[in-house]
Write a protein that holds these residues in place. Structure first.
Motif: not given
Length: 436
Positions: A40-59
């Motif tokens: 729930f933090d501000l994403m610094k390095d947003p990435v998309i995974v195979a499911s199509g959802i975007t997460y912060d890379r570190e998380s």
């Protein structure tokens, strides 16, 4: 001016940023689409995974590394763990930071670098291997510099480099140029190898060659403290991984003086610990080299460190003295130092369990030598009997317990022969003159 920010969580999926300085009463809510669904933090390095959802890379990397194989939001099994940078979201987050930062001091997040891939690492390894075989030190220097820079970017890069054969190729490169005059290249390889360990048995075979060891011992005498630290660290790690390396290293002229001088120069705590550990492994594997270390004044130096060094250094200094006493010559030299027995009594069991184990072992060896009666009597007068009882009460390993029991029996016998068996355990030994 950038102001400090305080984060406050409201509800389950929302986080707000409130300026601590009070220059603005406006509370800034991070838009939900900019928040990582995991932290729930501000994403610094947003990435998309195979499911199509975007997460912060570190998380999401921490999620995957913990053994989970599903998408945190959809709970579907991820067919691949590939992560594709979401440039659109990242640009929107950066623009939002700039907009909010104009009056609340929020800094724009930097554009993240794309992590190195196993394929890219394999290409670098291939090029470095080829350049090494050609003897092209210039090309090797460029490639090693690239590896070093990639490692500086992130821990993820370091992990990828370690897991894809870079360590072995660097060992090959170091050994190939070890007897050359390309000091800068060798120093760069050495600095990278410190975070490449372990390099595997094949890598060790290369880096633990006689030529490579001569080069590293030379670096122990370098004018550059960082180079000296790196050399000591790598030698320590190699000796700890395989005791046979000590036989090769001990044949290098001046290795004993180089390690002891590094300790005496007090370059850093880490270099001192590395040197002491390396010395311990060398003597443990090849006791006949004790005489060379004794000539350098190692015993008095180790005793001096026990007096006022930090716990970890004191532990290692005690272990070195203990292993030195495994030999007759070493035991005689240690027993000559008037501070040894008082220090053993004073420090036991205050430092740590490891230090206590070495102290008991060292005292046991001193009390069983030719002048055993004198050593036992001295220990009794200094309050060793009471300290050893404390060691038994606190608890210790079986080997240490056996030595403590034997020491107590010897001291009990000695106390019966002594006219004054009332020993003050707090006896001060400041009156003793240092032999160095």
């Amino acid at each position: 001016m950038v102001f400090p920010l305080r984060l406050r969580r409201r509800g389950e999926h929302k986080k707000e940023i409130i300026p601590v300085t009070g220059i603005s009463d406006i509370e800034i809510t991070i838009p939900p689409q900019f928040q990582c669904p995991i932290s729930f933090d501000l994403m610094k390095d947003p990435v998309i995974v195979a499911s199509g959802i975007t997460y912060d890379r570190e998380s999401i990397e921490k999620w995957i590394e913990s053994g989970k194989k599903t998408c945190p939001v959809t709970n579907t099994v991820l067919e691949t763990f590939d992560q594709i940078p979401n440039h659109a979201i990242r640009k929107m987050i950066q623009d939002w930071c700039v907009e909010m930062g104009s009056y609340n001091g929020i800094e724009r997040i930097p554009t993240p670098r794309v992590p190195v891939t196993p394929h890219e690492v394999s290409e670098i390894c291939g090029k470095l291997w080829a350049a090494t075989r050609r003897g092209d030190h210039t090309k090797c220097g460029d490639l090693v510099g690239r590896i070093k820079n990639l490692g500086k970017e992130s821990e993820r890069n370091k992990k990828c480099l370690r897991e894809n054969g870079v360590g072995f190729v660097l060992c090959v490169c170091f050994d190939a140029f070890a007897e050359s005059e390309n000091a800068f290249l060798l120093e760069e390889v050495l600095s990278v190898l410190t975070w490449m360990l372990p390099v595997g048995s094949e890598g060790q075979t290369k880096i633990a060659s006689a030529a490579s060891f001569r080069c590293m011992v030379g670096f122990l005498r370098s004018m550059d403290d960082s180079v000296r630290q790196n050399a000591a660290f790598l030698l320590k790690e190699l000796l700890a991984s395989d005791e046979t390396h000590a036989f090769v290293l001990s044949e290098v002229d001046g290795v004993e003086e180089a390690f002891v001088k590094l300790i005496r120069d007090a370059v850093s705590v880490s270099s001192t610990k590395s040197s002491l550990t390396a010395i311990y492994h060398m003597i443990s594997s090849k006791p006949m080299i004790v005489s060379k270390f004794l000539e350098t004044g190692l015993v008095n130096l180790a005793v001096e460190m026990i007096v006022d060094a930090e716990k970890s250094v004191c532990e290692k200094a005690l272990a070195v003295l203990d292993v030195i006493c495994e030999t007759r010559e070493g035991g005689e030299e240690v027993s000559k130092n008037a501070l040894v027995m008082p220090l053993l009594v004073k420090k036991m069991p205050k430092i740590s369990e490891l230090a206590t184990m070495s102290s008991v072992s060292l005292m046991w060896k001193l009390c069983k030598r030719g002048n055993a009666a004198t050593a036992v009597e001295e220990a009794v007068r200094l309050g060793a009997f009471q300290k050893l009882l404390v060691v038994l009460q606190v608890g210790c390993g079986e080997g240490t317990k056996e030595k403590v029991t034997e020491l107590l029996k010897m001291m009990n016998t000695a106390m019966g022969k002594m006219e004054d068996d009332c020993v003050d355990s707090s006896m001060d030994f400041k009156y003793l003159k240092k032999p160095f």
